[in-house]
Write a protein that holds these residues in place. Structure first.
Motif, short mmCIF file in Angstrom:
data_model
loop_
_atom_site.label_atom_id
_atom_site.label_comp_id
_atom_site.label_asym_id
_atom_site.label_seq_id
_atom_site.Cartn_x
_atom_site.Cartn_y
_atom_site.Cartn_z
N LEU A 271 0.82 -1.20 0.00
CA LEU A 271 0.00 0.00 0.00
C LEU A 271 0.86 1.26 0.00
N ASP A 272 1.96 1.24 0.74
CA ASP A 272 2.89 2.38 0.73
C ASP A 272 3.47 2.59 -0.67
N GLU A 275 0.26 3.95 -2.98
CA GLU A 275 -0.49 5.15 -2.59
C GLU A 275 -0.07 6.41 -3.35
N ALA A 280 -6.01 8.90 -4.33
CA ALA A 280 -6.12 8.58 -2.91
C ALA A 280 -6.44 7.10 -2.78
N ILE A 281 -5.93 6.48 -1.70
CA ILE A 281 -6.35 5.13 -1.31
C ILE A 281 -6.84 5.23 0.11
N GLU A 282 -8.12 4.93 0.30
CA GLU A 282 -8.73 4.91 1.62
C GLU A 282 -8.93 3.47 2.06
N ARG A 283 -8.83 3.23 3.36
CA ARG A 283 -8.98 1.87 3.88
C ARG A 283 -10.15 1.80 4.86
#
Length: 284
Positions: A271-272, A275, A280-283
């Protein structure tokens, strides 16, 4: 005569006589100078007439972005702010507008414009903004657009088409096929109905044709993902790698499962890595 409502994608301009944006051109009257300049430059390059209606987010009041020095100095000849004055947008076609002049209104936002349109010859397109009573739990609110008078104006020939703004999803109002919310030209959140569209409206005599055109360049994507072992992390990496236009994708990942510390570390690493590539990447 064909016009586009709420469209900002140049490839479609060749089919339109003019473009109407039915309110909320800007998020507020307090937008940055750079945004105003970029918007006006994009419309100038499109080389088709644009008619912009002030809505509840950007009303034509004191401090309006449309009256600012930045806007007036940069505004090209093909961009016109609809201030309530009837404008001939094409031969025999008049735009009758109902701009917002404050953040709140105390009467039907388009009723007065409907009445004014009846006294104008030729084809009339009414451009308004606001919430129709059929979408409100409080039908007695004074700020709602009343469907009855709007449909009566269409039925009597007082107006040939009513272009509405406020809803972000494409929506037909009433039974005439001549009253539409085009929705926002880009999606604004997850789980919207018919986001990212423009309406190509053709008026020919007594005939009206409304065609939805996909114009969005951004995406809101929700994706559930089961994570229980290293293989699931590998599948996630491959899936993320294969998504197109990452820089215009807002992704919500629904992660579910039980994992070891080593698998958790691998998940964070992936994910790092991805991203910065996404809008945007929301979890969750």
């Amino acid at each position: 005569m064909k016009f586009l409502k709420d469209n900002l994608v140049g490839v479609l301009f060749t089919i339109a006589a003019f473009v109407v944006v039915a309110g909320d051109v800007f998020e507020s009257n307090m937008v940055e100078r750079q945004l105003v300049q970029r918007a006006l430059h994009a419309m100038k390059e499109a080389a088709v007439p644009f008619y912009l209606l002030p809505g509840n987010h950007d009303p034509l009041a004191a401090g309006s972005v449309f009256l600012s020095g930045e806007f007036t100095a940069e505004c090209p000849p093909n961009v016109v702010v609809l201030d309530g004055t009837p404008i001939e947008a094409a031969p025999g076609v008049t735009l009758v507008s109902a701009p917002w002049r404050s953040k709140k209104v105390t009467a039907d936002p388009i009723a007065e414009a409907c009445e004014a349109a009846a006294g104008i010859d030729g084809m009339k397109v009414l451009v308004g903004h606001g919430r129709c009573e059929i979408f409100s739990p409080d039908t007695e609110s004074q700020e709602l657009i009343r469907l009855g008078p709007a449909e009566a104006a269409v039925a009597s020939g007082g107006v040939q088409y009513i272009a509405l703004g406020d809803r972000h999803s494409r929506t037909a109002v009433g039974s005439s096929g001549r009253i539409w919310y085009s929705g926002a030209p880009e999606p604004t959140e997850y789980r919207e109905t018919d986001p990212g569209l423009a309406l190509a409206v053709t008026l020919e005599g007594d005939r009206v044709q409304v065609e939805a055109l996909k114009v969005a360049t951004w995406r809101f994507t929700e994706q559930p993902w089961d994570v229980n072992e290293a293989a699931d992390i590998s599948r996630l990496r491959n899936w993320l790698d294969g998504l197109p236009t990452k820089e215009r994708t807002i992704l919500n990942l629904g992660l579910k499962g039980t994992i070891s510390l080593s698998v958790a570390a691998a998940l964070e690493e992936i994910l790092d890595h991805f991203e910065p590539m996404f809008a945007a990447i929301e979890r969750r």
